[in-house]
Design an enzyme around this catalytic site. Structure first.
Site, PDB file in Angstrom:
ATOM      1  N   CYS B  96       1.141  -1.325   0.316  1.00 51.88           N
ATOM      2  CA  CYS B  96       0.142  -0.015  -0.294  1.00 51.88           C
ATOM      3  C   CYS B  96       0.243   1.515   0.589  1.00 51.88           C
ATOM      4  CB  CYS B  96      -0.695   0.182   1.789  1.00 51.88           C
ATOM      5  SG  CYS B  96      -1.964  -0.996   1.286  1.00 51.88           S
ATOM      6  N   HIS B 348      -9.314   2.238  -3.270  1.00 53.76           N
ATOM      7  CA  HIS B 348      -7.659   2.248  -2.879  1.00 53.76           C
ATOM      8  C   HIS B 348      -7.171   1.210  -3.366  1.00 53.76           C
ATOM      9  CE1 HIS B 348      -3.933   1.762  -0.502  1.00 53.76           C
ATOM     10  NE2 HIS B 348      -4.169   0.400   0.203  1.00 53.76           N
ATOM     11  N   CYS B 379      -1.076   2.595   6.244  1.00 48.54           N
ATOM     12  CA  CYS B 379      -0.441   1.685   6.772  1.00 48.54           C
ATOM     13  C   CYS B 379      -0.343   0.609   5.391  1.00 48.54           C
ATOM     14  CB  CYS B 379      -1.573   1.180   7.582  1.00 48.54           C
ATOM     15  SG  CYS B 379      -3.078   0.467   6.766  1.00 48.54           S
ATOM     16  N   GLY B 381       0.924  -3.791   4.408  1.00 47.33           N
ATOM     17  CA  GLY B 381       0.038  -4.790   4.832  1.00 47.33           C
ATOM     18  C   GLY B 381       1.375  -5.764   5.886  1.00 47.33           C
TER      19      GLY B 381
END
Lengths: 799, 448
Positions: B96, B348, B379, B381
């Site tokens: 991300c 996203h 944030c 993963g």
């Protein structure tokens, strides 16, 4: 396979110019030992040959002229351990989770050198634990760090570069001339083995030959045997054991559970219903255990319904305390536990059952009640919802359930689940029940909708035989012992308490209705179920062990020596719990008292005795024999039969003989017979007046009061008084046990219970007060001082 | 010999509309790299004073670097976009935080003096590359219990956040989601997104169409509508499709330059990169990542949180933002936080999102000349967080510098008494390599 390749490689290893040898396994598995599928039906010769071949092969590895290292990268079982031990040194991965010798679990002994090399490496104490006790504890295994800690490995290495690091270690060994260090020497081998044997007696009562044989081998290994001698002894042992009944039965069971259960017969192909929510009817003790299990394994919303708000609250408290225990163990963080707790809803109505995909009923064993439950539930739930019953004996079809899912108590521990299929059970319902049981990590077994299904039918038959013996005047201890010598892990009287006499009686009634001849009702069990512990003795004709087990008596079974001496000072068998304080959350008193009541009843038969003092010891033996076999008068024969039947009613203590009777009259009769007998034999003996057992002082009436049973117990290495403490969690119990141990107390911990031995009642009471004082206010501490009865604490778990 | 780091400025950023991943999505028949080509060409079009050959690197992030996101995406996109062959490119991955990592990599090149102008962005076509596809988890994760199994399912990590922070309820999360949708709807209405989103012609089952609007927008979202949505990650859970970002296709790219290069080329510098930080947290609580990342970035910048006037946080899950608010003491309703809505409303597309955040922050700065500092954070993963602190160059600087705190270099007078430096990158120079730098003087952004 792996061994064959090792064997092919050996000539090269033996002849080549090598610096070191490192043996490791494929990823995550070092070596899982011999292929047990070859063991069923094995002959003595095959066993001997298999053991010898291993010794030969591993012996050659041991003899290699350069350093050898076993790099234990993962699972290392049985033969794997033995291979590793034949190397000069071992590295073990922190990621290894299975390091064990499961042989005794399977009814055999490690026979590729394990019993010889383990004690030489880590000493008698650890060897006993590793080879015998862990195996006998449902095959408990060590992790890599534990194995290292206990001395099995020379290096504990991280998994990430495990083999590289192991190679570096081997290079180190090759470079430094000093080979692996001195072998472990244990000074107190005999003592360690003696204690282990006595623990084993307590566990299997001589029924399983393998662990005893393993103890002998461990003892031999540390008592001067050469390794070759040890190898030969192992070969003999496994040749004796493997073809034997016990090993073959264990292997059969192992195969059933490990292999066949993975592809179970009768499992329908249908797609199981997706489970999103579970309903549970009933909030009793069993139901609370079920709710806890469902919550932990499924993590699904659970609606619990009971008519009693109080029962619901108790169930919730028990779920919460289990979750708290999981948090204390670090299995959940607090948030997760909070979430799981939030999934449980309790109500006295069925309103929360909307949306349930499976509803399990665990209410009282009353067909009409259950029928009503299912009618009501069916109105609330969607069409496909599976309605299941946890009944232990009633007809699943008759109560209107879709399927039976029968759990066993204690739910968290016992893997078996009986899945009951009725004529109306759909494939979908059964498939759903099956998937459900598997997600709970149980082993479902399909049974038919027959009275009491399989397990309880067999168990009830056993119980009925035991009850029959009691009702004929057999002492519960004797009946228990007879069954325990079959190798069952738990005495029938204890098991009965665990199951709960009400449930047991209910099952018996069901079976009686179906098969009146084989399952006669029992007034005794009825009494227990009613909370009255009286044995309904119908006649005074105690059963022998052989009768209980329905087998022929052995030709010349001798009574155990020394029993009389113990008996002389023996407390009246297991007196009542001296309960100093208790809280009301505990299980109903009636259930837990049964063992005690049974025994109080029996005490009557021990109340009187006569003492016969003989001039020389051998006379006692002769006379003993005569009592059993040679008395000619009718009275004598009757007494002899009675004495024989009771097994323990005559005892010998050096030159003294004792005859026990249940009344003064009987004792007087016995005295007359004995005197006549002595006169006939011309023995100068002295027969005492009947003596009476004084309960309060706990001594015989003619004995000086100073020598207490407590001292006697201390002499025998047992603590005469015990303080029992129940902690809210297993974790806390362990902690408390450790603390007390460090203070010098003798401590036994069972599950959440800590039992602390003390030398006197005063000390026990003081300690009990102290421990109580340490408890949190409003906590769940229950403390009792009890004269030696750790098992009564399990009473009444089952409803 | 010493060397000075150069200030890095953000000139402009642009993204595609964000589409729903899967066959029903607007980009289903569109290649991932073509999305990247579109945004690169648009960026060049919007900044005509930038000669393409002056671009020194094209950095493109993607989480799945296979198929139409393979072939070292930056270079692939550069060639496809028609940039001169002399312009190199490469691909990065921090899931991300891919695009933000592209930005920080580019910033590093510029600060080091290796590049003057960098294009940094990200592409994620989650329809073509479902999350976790082709990922071969090392069995050691399980065998050695290195991470909790829930760590690999992002929704499960969000449920874990609810577990950890019981005070953050599903209602809070739903309320946040409603607000995100409302703010996004307003932003589309007010033309904000026209500045950021480039329409793109795409071919689909029904022929050609123009993708010019985010497919996840639901302006009518209400608490009632969200209340009964299923909780796919846990029975009885709290994370729903309504309070999470959907699976999305999209691309975004931005233009970074050395401050003097921007001035030389007449590029309008909107923001100055003040500091950045990445941080690791428990993988099963990956949503907590921005908390330590933010703290670290603030510390590096020598700023307090209350000196920041604008926060652009990703919203993979409402609860994730709520934990950040909770930990840092920001009201989730605060106007400074995601004023144009967030991923719950727009989607996203993993590795592209970071540049969407910078683009929205740059727009927010321009609308709020009184705000000096802002934050982009998200944030990641496997338990990480990323945070970048930016300074608004769309405004005249305030007369007084912020108070100095630990690790921040001393202020320097600009000479004319009106301009004072903000925190600079100087202190990130490894010791021994350079003498303590004198602070750089960011020029004003009058050209904006």
């Amino acid at each position: 396979m792996a061994l064959e390749s090792l064997e092919r490689l050996l000539p090269e290893l033996e002849d080549g110019d090598w610096a070191a040898l490192v043996i490791t396994g494929k990823p995550f598995v070092f070596a899982a030992g011999a292929d047990v599928t070859q063991f069923p039906g094995a002959t003595r010769e095959l066993a001997l040959e298999g053991s010898r071949a291993g010794h030969e092969l591993f012996g050659r590895i041991r003899a290699l002229p350069y350093p050898t290292v076993a790099a234990v990268n993962g699972a290392c079982l049985g033969g794997g351990v033995e291979l590793a031990l034949h190397c000069d040194a071992r590295t073990i991965s922190t990621g290894a989770r299975h390091f064990a010798c499961p042989e005794c679990f399977l009814g055999i002994v490690p026979a590729w050198g394990g019993t010889q090399l383990v004690p030489r490496l880590v000493g008698a104490e650890t060897a006993v634990k590793f080879i015998v006790e862990n195996a006998m504890r449902q095959n408990r295994m060590l992790t890599g760090p534990q194995a290292f800690e206990l001395g099995f490995a020379d290096r504990l290495l991280e998994p990430a570069e495990f083999l590289d690091d192991s190679l570096a270690f081997a290079r180190e060994l090759a470079a430094s001339p000093s080979r692996a260090g001195a072998r472990h020497r244990d000074e107190s081998v005999t003592e360690v083995i003696r204690k282990a044997r006595s623990r084993l007696d307590g566990q299997v009562h001589g029924a399983a030959p393998a662990p005893y044989r393993a103890l002998e081998l461990i003892e031999g290994a540390l008592s001067g045997w050469s390794l070759e001698e040890g190898y030969r002894a192992e070969e003999e042992a496994v040749a004796d054991l493997l073809p034997g009944r016990e090993a073959q039965a264990s292997l059969y069971a192992f195969d059933l559970v490990e292999r066949r259960a993975k592809n179970p017969p009768g499992r329908p192909q249908a797609e199981p219903r997706r489970l999103e929510k579970i309903g549970l009817v009933g909030a009793g003790l069993m139901a609370a255990q079920l709710a806890t299990l469902f919550l932990r394994r499924l993590e699904l919303p659970i609606a619990i319904r009971d008519v009693s708000e109080e029962a619901l609250q108790t169930a919730r408290a028990s779920i919460d305390s289990d979750l708290a225990e999981q948090v204390a163990k670090g299995r959940y963080d607090e948030g997760k536990a909070r979430f799981l707790a939030s999934l449980v809803s309790t109500s006295t109505t069925y309103d929360d059952f909307t949306g349930c995909d499976l509803v399990l009923e665990a209410v009282f064993e009353e067909l009409d009640v259950k029928r009503e439950v299912f009618e009501e539930v069916r109105e609330r739930v969607a069409a496909g919802c599976v309605l299941a019953t946890n009944t232990s004996s009633l007809s699943v079809a008759e109560m209107g359930a879709d399927v039976g899912i029968h759990f066993f108590n204690p739910v968290a521990l016992l893997p078996l689940v009986e899945l009951v299929r009725t004529d109306d059970t759909t494939d979908e319902a059964l498939a759903t029940a099956w998937a459900f049981a598997e997600r709970l990590r149980k082993r479902p077994v399909l049974v038919r909708d027959a009275p009491a299904f399989v397990v309880n039918r067999v168990l009830t038959r056993l119980m009925r035989v035991v009850l029959d013996a009691l009702e004929h005047g057999t002492m519960p201890d004797d009946a228990d012992e007879a069954i325990l010598e079959l190798g069952l892990p738990m005495a029938p009287s204890v098991l009965l308490q665990m199951v709960g006499p009400r449930v047991a009686n209910h099952v018996l009634e069901t079976l009686h209705a179906a098969y009146p001849d084989r399952f006669p009702l029992s007034q005794t069990l009825q009494n227990y179920a009613d909370g009255n512990g009286e044995i309904a003795v119908t006649d005074n004709d105690p059963r022998t062990q052989e009768q209980i087990l329905e087998r022929d008596p052995p030709p010349a079974r001798r009574r155990r020596r020394g029993r009389g001496r113990r008996r002389r000072h023996r407390r009246p068998a297991r007196r009542g719990l001296a309960i100093l304080a208790r809280r009301d959350h505990q299980v109903p008193r009636s259930d837990r008292q049964i063992g005690e009541d049974v025994r109080q009843d029996l005490r009557m038969s021990d109340d009187w005795r006569i003492r016969i003092e003989l001039p020389e010891e051998h006379h006692a033996g002769t006379l003993l024999g005569r009592f059993g076999l040679e008395l000619t008068s009718d009275e004598g024969r009757r007494l002899a039969e009675e004495l024989e039947g009771r097994r323990l009613a005559v005892s010998q203590d050096e030159n003294d003989l004792f005859v026990y009777a249940s009344s003064q009259t009987q004792a007087e009769q016995a005295r007359g017979i004995v005197e006549a007998e002595l006169a006939e034999e011309g023995i100068q003996g002295k027969v005492s007046q009947p003596e009476r057992w004084l309960h309060d002082e706990e001594r015989w009436s003619n004995e000086p009061p100073d020598e207490t049973w407590e001292e006697e117990e201390v002499e025998h290495g047992h603590a005469p008084w015990e303080v029992r403490v129940e902690r809210p969690s297993h974790h806390e119990a362990s902690k408390l046990a450790d603390e007390l141990e460090q203070e010098g107390y003798r401590v036994i911990r069972r599950f959440r219970y800590v039992i602390v031995g003390t030398a006197s009642k005063e000390e026990a009471e003081a300690l009990a007060r102290r421990l109580h004082g340490e408890a949190e206010p409003g906590g769940e501490l229950v403390w009792e001082a009890t004269p030696q009865n750790p098992f009564a604490i399990f009473g009444g778990l089952g409803v | 010999m010493g060397r000075e780091l150069r200030e890095v400025v953000y000139v402009d950023g642009v993204r595609t509309a964000f589409g729903r991943a899967g066959p029903k999505g607007v980009f289903w028949r569109t290649r991932a790299d073509d999305l990247g080509v579109k945004v690169v060409r648009e960026l060049l079009r919007r900044n005509p004073s930038l000669p393409p050959e002056r671009i020194d690197d094209v950095i493109m992030a993607a989480t799945a670097q296979v198929g139409d996101q393979g072939l070292t995406l930056g270079r692939d996109v550069a060639l496809l976009a028609g940039l001169p062959q002399s312009v190199p490119g490469f691909a990065v991955d921090r899931m991300c935080a891919g695009a933000l990592t592209a930005v920080t990599s580019g910033a590093g090149e510029i600060a080091m003096g290796a590049a003057d102008v960098v294009l940094a962005g990200g592409i994620e076509h989650m329809g073509h590359h479902p999350m976790g596809e082709d990922v071969d988890f090392n069995p050691r994760f399980v065998a050695e219990r290195l991470v909790d199994p829930s760590a690999v399912t992002m929704g499960a990590t969000a449920e874990n956040l609810h577990d950890r922070f019981p005070q953050l309820t599903k209602e809070d999360a739903d309320a946040f989601a409603v607000r995100s949708q409302q703010r996004a709807a307003a932003a589309w209405q007010n033309g904000v997104m026209r500045e950021i989103v480039v329409p793109m012609s795409v071919f689909g089952d029904d022929g050609w169409s123009v993708a010019d609007r985010d497919e996840f927008l639901r302006p009518d979202t209400s608490m009632e509508g969200l209340a009964d949505l299923p909780t796919p990650f846990r029975a009885g859970g709290r994370v729903t499709a309504g309070n999470s970002a959907g699976l999305t296709d999209g691309a975004a790219v931005c233009l970074l330059a050395a401050q003097e290069t921007a001035r030389e080329l007449g590029l309008a510098a909107r923001m100055r990169l003040v500091s950045y930080a990445f941080a690791g947290v428990e993988p099963e609580l990956m949503g907590l990542g921005p908390v330590p990342a933010t703290r670290k970035a603030l510390e590096l910048a020598g700023l307090r949180l209350d000196e920041l006037g604008l926060f652009e946080l990703n919203e993979p899950f409402a609860v994730q933002v709520l934990t950040w608010c909770d930990e840092l003491g920001v009201d989730p309703e605060d106007e400074r936080l995601n004023p144009y809505g967030g991923a719950i409303a727009c989607g996203h597309p993993l590795a592209a999102t970071g540049v969407r955040l910078t683009a929205q922050l740059a727009f927010g700065f321009r609308e709020r000349p009184g705000v000096r500092y802002g934050l982009t954070a998200l944030c990641v993963g496997m338990g990480m967080g990323a945070a970048l602190v930016w300074e608004n160059l769309s405004r005249p600087w305030p007369p007084e510098p912020p108070a100095r705190r630990s690790r921040a270099p001393a202020p320097a007078d600009a000479g004319d008494g009106t301009m004072l430096s903000g925190p600079v990158l100087g202190h990130t120079v490894p010791s021994g390599l350079a003498p303590p730098p004198t602070s750089q003087e960011p020029e004003d952004a009058a050209g904006d």
